[in-house]
Design a protein around this motif. Sequence first.
Motif, PDB file in Angstrom:
ATOM      1  N   THR B  52       0.853  -1.190   0.000  1.00  0.00           N
ATOM      2  CA  THR B  52       0.000   0.000   0.000  1.00  0.00           C
ATOM      3  C   THR B  52       0.887   1.239   0.000  1.00  0.00           C
ATOM      4  N   ARG B  54       0.145   3.970   1.709  1.00  0.00           N
ATOM      5  CA  ARG B  54       0.119   4.607   3.023  1.00  0.00           C
ATOM      6  C   ARG B  54      -0.159   3.564   4.082  1.00  0.00           C
ATOM      7  N   ARG B  56       0.373   3.036   8.691  1.00  0.00           N
ATOM      8  CA  ARG B  56       0.976   3.557   9.913  1.00  0.00           C
ATOM      9  C   ARG B  56       2.338   2.913  10.113  1.00  0.00           C
ATOM     10  N   SER B  85       2.641   4.847  15.822  1.00  0.00           N
ATOM     11  CA  SER B  85       2.466   3.480  15.352  1.00  0.00           C
ATOM     12  C   SER B  85       1.122   2.966  15.856  1.00  0.00           C
ATOM     13  N   ILE B  86       0.866   1.657  15.654  1.00  0.00           N
ATOM     14  CA  ILE B  86      -0.442   1.165  16.084  1.00  0.00           C
ATOM     15  C   ILE B  86      -0.507   0.974  17.596  1.00  0.00           C
ATOM     16  N   GLN B  87       0.634   0.919  18.254  1.00  0.00           N
ATOM     17  CA  GLN B  87       0.672   0.864  19.705  1.00  0.00           C
ATOM     18  C   GLN B  87       1.666   1.901  20.201  1.00  0.00           C
ATOM     19  N   TYR B  88       1.500   2.323  21.437  1.00  0.00           N
ATOM     20  CA  TYR B  88       2.550   3.146  22.039  1.00  0.00           C
ATOM     21  C   TYR B  88       3.794   2.287  22.257  1.00  0.00           C
ATOM     22  N   GLU B 130       2.868  -8.059  17.827  1.00  0.00           N
ATOM     23  CA  GLU B 130       1.611  -7.461  18.268  1.00  0.00           C
ATOM     24  C   GLU B 130       1.747  -6.802  19.624  1.00  0.00           C
ATOM     25  N   ILE B 287      -1.571 -15.073   8.225  1.00  0.00           N
ATOM     26  CA  ILE B 287      -1.870 -13.695   7.866  1.00  0.00           C
ATOM     27  C   ILE B 287      -0.663 -12.856   8.211  1.00  0.00           C
ATOM     28  N   THR B 289       0.964  -9.049   8.485  1.00  0.00           N
ATOM     29  CA  THR B 289       0.598  -7.641   8.509  1.00  0.00           C
ATOM     30  C   THR B 289       1.513  -6.856   7.591  1.00  0.00           C
ATOM     31  N   MET B 290       1.131  -5.609   7.388  1.00  0.00           N
ATOM     32  CA  MET B 290       1.911  -4.770   6.495  1.00  0.00           C
ATOM     33  C   MET B 290       3.104  -4.224   7.247  1.00  0.00           C
TER      34      MET B 290
END
Lengths: 248, 295
Positions: B52, B54, B56, B85-88, B130, B287, B289-290
């Motif tokens: 993609t 774009r 995060r 990011s997706i988490q702190y 994760e 699966i 992730t990006m």
Amino acid sequence: MEIPFRCDLGCLNRADGSARLCIGGTDIMASVTGPAPVPARKESIDKATIEVSLHKKIGGVLDNAETEIEVLLKHTLENCILTKLHPSTLITVTVQLMNVEGPIFGVALNAVTLALLDAGVPLAYTPAAVTVASLAPSEGAPAGMCCWPTKAQAEASPCVAQFVFSNVLPHAAGAPAPAPTTPGEEPANPPVEVVSCHLAGQLCPLESSAPQQAGAAALVQLSEMARESSLGVWRFIREALANKTHSA
Amino acid sequence: MAQQIYLPAQVIDAAGQSVMSGHGTKMSKDGKVSSVCAGYYQRIGSVVSVITLRHRYLAAQADVIVGRIMGLSIEDSEWIVDIGSIQYARLPLSSVMEQRRQTKKDVLNMRSFFAEGDLICGVIYRAPPEGRATIHLSEKLPQKLEYGTAVRVPCTLIKDLAEHVRHFDFDIDCILGRNGWVWIAPGPALLVGGRPIPESFARVARTRALIEALHGRSCKISPEAVSALYRAALPYPLDQLATEPVRRAIFDDAGLHPAEAPQPTPQRPTGATPRSSPSGRRDEDQIVTMGDEDD
């Protein structure tokens, strides 16, 4: 008559993904932020939390129909987004109605889909929503159907149906596998499956002789028309993404 | 190669070919690899990905990043850092207390080191897929960032560089954080007694305006691009650097053009991502992730 679709992808530079979609006269802007860190009270440790909020043109409290649209959007997205990939995060979807000229849910869901694709949120399938309305017979025109009805058409119509389609078939034993696509080749017959259908109104007149069959036949007709139209929605999504990347 | 956009759930390669699923794809139980996001197809060897434009920032080990302290946890003696990011991420107290042993008094006085709202520059030490990334401070990098400004740009516009801290010849120091946060501060020549002189503000503002111009045109933010733009933008006053005609002029002068469709780039070397192990087919859904698409 082709209903014009117009879209501006990535219009909000603060959001992770955004899209402003205009179908006919209905203009809706959707923005997606996430997956992002989540406050503890909203946290789910096994999946991402999805929040959807709908905002009216001038603001104010949502009425029942708009609240229902918010809930429908949330349920559709919970089905569609791969939330298990990002546990303990928050995906915030904001839908702003810019101009309303007919049923909202279909346009809103397509706008949200474009925003999710712009943000790069992982999805299990690409949803495409289509609104169809059956037209009551009037002088000079037989009973018929139309896609993306205007406000006047929807109010006069006996039945308005909002379909959501997915481009993936469920795992069915013995079903032929969909053909793979190589780069540069348009998929010939993309699989199309109904995710949900929200009907308001009467499928067939109460006086008809065999109401069950007539109703079922009318539903099949509406869904076929919607299915045809959904292929156009996916084509439009692909074009919008391609234009965005080339002019990015 | 004709580039085609793949939409989520579009099948990329049916079972039978030995491919592994990379970023942005998933492999179903019967071995079909299908796309999970909307992007361009990329195949490196037997790993198939959908890239993609774009996303995060996803933390990866050894990335230099700029982050903001969101809070601190006395119980765990660590700071909580926002890196976009997706988490702190977390910054443990032990990374600051390298010289001596950590005592209870140091833990209670954590705020004297970094308080909420401070900007820091660090290196990602651990990045579990994760979970929360762990940041360590480095003696070679500035730690607490003061007297400057931070700009957020998409992380895809920052390339992997040998040196993320750059000193420009117009006396500006930049940290090009891999998470897309860029720190701009006056260089040592513009500092007197550790504080910036008033003349430095204009230069910091110009550099910031040029980085925002690069973002606006989706150009990669590299030190060479910033230097070239700065030289080309010298004749123009600061308040015009955001206008379209001036931007066009300085980009032409500098010889910079907006990025074309993403070029296939080599995969990150083994030992880091992809997130789940690419050990061929597994029985359950695999699966991935990006992640960052360039390396």
